[in-house]
Design a protein around this motif. Sequence first.
Motif, PDB file in Angstrom:
ATOM      1  N   LEU A   1       0.817  -1.211   0.000  1.00 45.65           N
ATOM      2  CA  LEU A   1       0.000   0.000   0.000  1.00 45.65           C
ATOM      3  C   LEU A   1       0.857   1.270   0.000  1.00 45.65           C
ATOM      4  O   LEU A   1       0.404   2.321  -0.432  1.00 45.65           O
ATOM      5  N   ARG A   2       2.095   1.153   0.460  1.00 40.96           N
ATOM      6  CA  ARG A   2       3.000   2.309   0.417  1.00 40.96           C
ATOM      7  C   ARG A   2       3.537   2.553  -0.989  1.00 40.96           C
ATOM      8  O   ARG A   2       4.185   3.558  -1.251  1.00 40.96           O
ATOM      9  N   HIS A   3       3.286   1.601  -1.889  1.00 41.93           N
ATOM     10  CA  HIS A   3       3.720   1.707  -3.286  1.00 41.93           C
ATOM     11  C   HIS A   3       2.508   1.443  -4.175  1.00 41.93           C
ATOM     12  O   HIS A   3       2.415   0.388  -4.810  1.00 41.93           O
ATOM     13  N   PRO A   4       1.587   2.389  -4.219  1.00 38.71           N
ATOM     14  CA  PRO A   4       0.305   2.165  -4.908  1.00 38.71           C
ATOM     15  C   PRO A   4       0.433   1.871  -6.397  1.00 38.71           C
ATOM     16  O   PRO A   4      -0.496   1.358  -6.998  1.00 38.71           O
TER      17      PRO A   4
ATOM     18  N   ASN B   1      -8.964   1.892 -10.353  1.00 34.44           N
ATOM     19  CA  ASN B   1      -9.068   3.315 -10.667  1.00 34.44           C
ATOM     20  C   ASN B   1      -7.715   3.828 -11.158  1.00 34.44           C
ATOM     21  O   ASN B   1      -6.799   4.047 -10.374  1.00 34.44           O
ATOM     22  N   ALA B   2      -7.601   4.051 -12.450  1.00 35.84           N
ATOM     23  CA  ALA B   2      -6.339   4.490 -13.052  1.00 35.84           C
ATOM     24  C   ALA B   2      -5.991   5.925 -12.684  1.00 35.84           C
ATOM     25  O   ALA B   2      -4.832   6.321 -12.771  1.00 35.84           O
ATOM     26  N   ASP B   3      -6.969   6.711 -12.253  1.00 37.02           N
ATOM     27  CA  ASP B   3      -6.749   8.128 -11.976  1.00 37.02           C
ATOM     28  C   ASP B   3      -6.569   8.430 -10.490  1.00 37.02           C
ATOM     29  O   ASP B   3      -6.819   9.553 -10.042  1.00 37.02           O
ATOM     30  N   THR B   4      -6.130   7.471  -9.708  1.00 37.91           N
ATOM     31  CA  THR B   4      -5.986   7.662  -8.273  1.00 37.91           C
ATOM     32  C   THR B   4      -4.874   8.672  -7.980  1.00 37.91           C
ATOM     33  O   THR B   4      -3.778   8.560  -8.505  1.00 37.91           O
ATOM     34  N   THR B   5      -5.185   9.626  -7.114  1.00 38.10           N
ATOM     35  CA  THR B   5      -4.185  10.617  -6.721  1.00 38.10           C
ATOM     36  C   THR B   5      -3.332  10.072  -5.574  1.00 38.10           C
ATOM     37  O   THR B   5      -3.706   9.103  -4.911  1.00 38.10           O
ATOM     38  N   THR B   6      -2.220  10.733  -5.316  1.00 36.65           N
ATOM     39  CA  THR B   6      -1.350  10.355  -4.209  1.00 36.65           C
ATOM     40  C   THR B   6      -2.098  10.467  -2.888  1.00 36.65           C
ATOM     41  O   THR B   6      -1.962   9.612  -2.013  1.00 36.65           O
ATOM     42  N   GLU B   7      -2.912  11.499  -2.757  1.00 39.36           N
ATOM     43  CA  GLU B   7      -3.690  11.696  -1.530  1.00 39.36           C
ATOM     44  C   GLU B   7      -4.709  10.566  -1.344  1.00 39.36           C
ATOM     45  O   GLU B   7      -4.887  10.051  -0.235  1.00 39.36           O
ATOM     46  N   GLU B   8      -5.366  10.148  -2.404  1.00 37.70           N
ATOM     47  CA  GLU B   8      -6.318   9.030  -2.320  1.00 37.70           C
ATOM     48  C   GLU B   8      -5.598   7.741  -1.955  1.00 37.70           C
ATOM     49  O   GLU B   8      -6.122   6.929  -1.181  1.00 37.70           O
ATOM     50  N   ALA B   9      -4.407   7.559  -2.492  1.00 38.95           N
ATOM     51  CA  ALA B   9      -3.619   6.364  -2.158  1.00 38.95           C
ATOM     52  C   ALA B   9      -3.275   6.362  -0.675  1.00 38.95           C
ATOM     53  O   ALA B   9      -3.389   5.331  -0.004  1.00 38.95           O
ATOM     54  N   LYS B  10      -2.880   7.521  -0.157  1.00 37.20           N
ATOM     55  CA  LYS B  10      -2.529   7.626   1.261  1.00 37.20           C
ATOM     56  C   LYS B  10      -3.756   7.371   2.137  1.00 37.20           C
ATOM     57  O   LYS B  10      -3.682   6.647   3.129  1.00 37.20           O
ATOM     58  N   GLU B  11      -4.897   7.948   1.784  1.00 35.42           N
ATOM     59  CA  GLU B  11      -6.136   7.740   2.545  1.00 35.42           C
ATOM     60  C   GLU B  11      -6.533   6.268   2.553  1.00 35.42           C
ATOM     61  O   GLU B  11      -6.945   5.725   3.578  1.00 35.42           O
TER      62      GLU B  11
ATOM     63  N   VAL C   1     -14.940  -6.035   2.917  1.00 37.43           N
ATOM     64  CA  VAL C   1     -14.970  -4.582   2.699  1.00 37.43           C
ATOM     65  C   VAL C   1     -13.576  -4.089   2.306  1.00 37.43           C
ATOM     66  O   VAL C   1     -13.412  -3.329   1.350  1.00 37.43           O
ATOM     67  N   ILE C   2     -12.568  -4.540   3.049  1.00 35.79           N
ATOM     68  CA  ILE C   2     -11.185  -4.142   2.747  1.00 35.79           C
ATOM     69  C   ILE C   2     -10.797  -4.585   1.337  1.00 35.79           C
ATOM     70  O   ILE C   2     -10.194  -3.821   0.578  1.00 35.79           O
ATOM     71  N   LYS C   3     -11.157  -5.813   0.991  1.00 35.39           N
ATOM     72  CA  LYS C   3     -10.834  -6.327  -0.349  1.00 35.39           C
ATOM     73  C   LYS C   3     -11.503  -5.463  -1.418  1.00 35.39           C
ATOM     74  O   LYS C   3     -10.870  -5.121  -2.429  1.00 35.39           O
ATOM     75  N   ASN C   4     -12.756  -5.094  -1.204  1.00 35.20           N
ATOM     76  CA  ASN C   4     -13.458  -4.242  -2.169  1.00 35.20           C
ATOM     77  C   ASN C   4     -12.805  -2.865  -2.286  1.00 35.20           C
ATOM     78  O   ASN C   4     -12.690  -2.321  -3.383  1.00 35.20           O
ATOM     79  N   ILE C   5     -12.382  -2.300  -1.151  1.00 39.71           N
ATOM     80  CA  ILE C   5     -11.697  -1.004  -1.172  1.00 39.71           C
ATOM     81  C   ILE C   5     -10.433  -1.105  -2.023  1.00 39.71           C
ATOM     82  O   ILE C   5     -10.163  -0.254  -2.878  1.00 39.71           O
ATOM     83  N   ILE C   6      -9.669  -2.152  -1.799  1.00 32.84           N
ATOM     84  CA  ILE C   6      -8.415  -2.304  -2.534  1.00 32.84           C
ATOM     85  C   ILE C   6      -8.679  -2.556  -4.019  1.00 32.84           C
ATOM     86  O   ILE C   6      -8.013  -1.971  -4.882  1.00 32.84           O
ATOM     87  N   TYR C   7      -9.652  -3.379  -4.329  1.00 29.93           N
ATOM     88  CA  TYR C   7      -9.959  -3.635  -5.747  1.00 29.93           C
ATOM     89  C   TYR C   7     -10.437  -2.370  -6.450  1.00 29.93           C
ATOM     90  O   TYR C   7     -10.043  -2.120  -7.594  1.00 29.93           O
ATOM     91  N   ARG C   8     -11.253  -1.565  -5.773  1.00 33.86           N
ATOM     92  CA  ARG C   8     -11.681  -0.286  -6.382  1.00 33.86           C
ATOM     93  C   ARG C   8     -10.481   0.623  -6.600  1.00 33.86           C
ATOM     94  O   ARG C   8     -10.357   1.278  -7.632  1.00 33.86           O
ATOM     95  N   PHE C   9      -9.592   0.660  -5.624  1.00 35.57           N
ATOM     96  CA  PHE C   9      -8.387   1.470  -5.730  1.00 35.57           C
ATOM     97  C   PHE C   9      -7.527   1.005  -6.910  1.00 35.57           C
ATOM     98  O   PHE C   9      -7.062   1.804  -7.720  1.00 35.57           O
TER      99      PHE C   9
END
Length: 142
Positions: A34-37, A100-110, A89-97
């Motif tokens: 997760l530290r390397h999105p 999503n090709a347009d994820t920002t650095t802030e979204e990755a951190k959140e 729920v966690i798995k779904n969060i990660i799969y959505r992340f």
Amino acid sequence: MPIRWDSRLSVGNIYIDIEHKLIISLINALEAALRHPDEKDSLKFFIDQLHESAKDHFVNEEKLQRRFMFPFYEENKDGHQRLMAELDVIKNIIYRFVENADTTTEEAKETSVKVNGLMRNWFVDHIVKSDMKMKGFMDNAA
């Protein structure tokens, strides 16, 4: 910060403890990923491995508990069901992340903070509050 195994997390059954160590290792690997999105394949791999390992572990633990007529079996089983729902729920969060090709650095951190907090509370809390009741009850039975 990774979860570190120590003897305070041992339930006194080598098989259960080994499975707990594996799950902790997978949680730590997922946290690192997760530290390397940009490593999206790693994220999917580790969440899938964690999900399957947790599911298998809960089945194994419940079989042992039934075999030894563990008095807190139903309570522990209910906890497992809640934990798997949270892990879904966690798995779904990660799969959505990941998708999503347009994820920002802030979204990755959140996402990372949210997932890490859920998993730490999820698993360590379960071991300390529920699984410790097995200590001395089943010893090293398989």
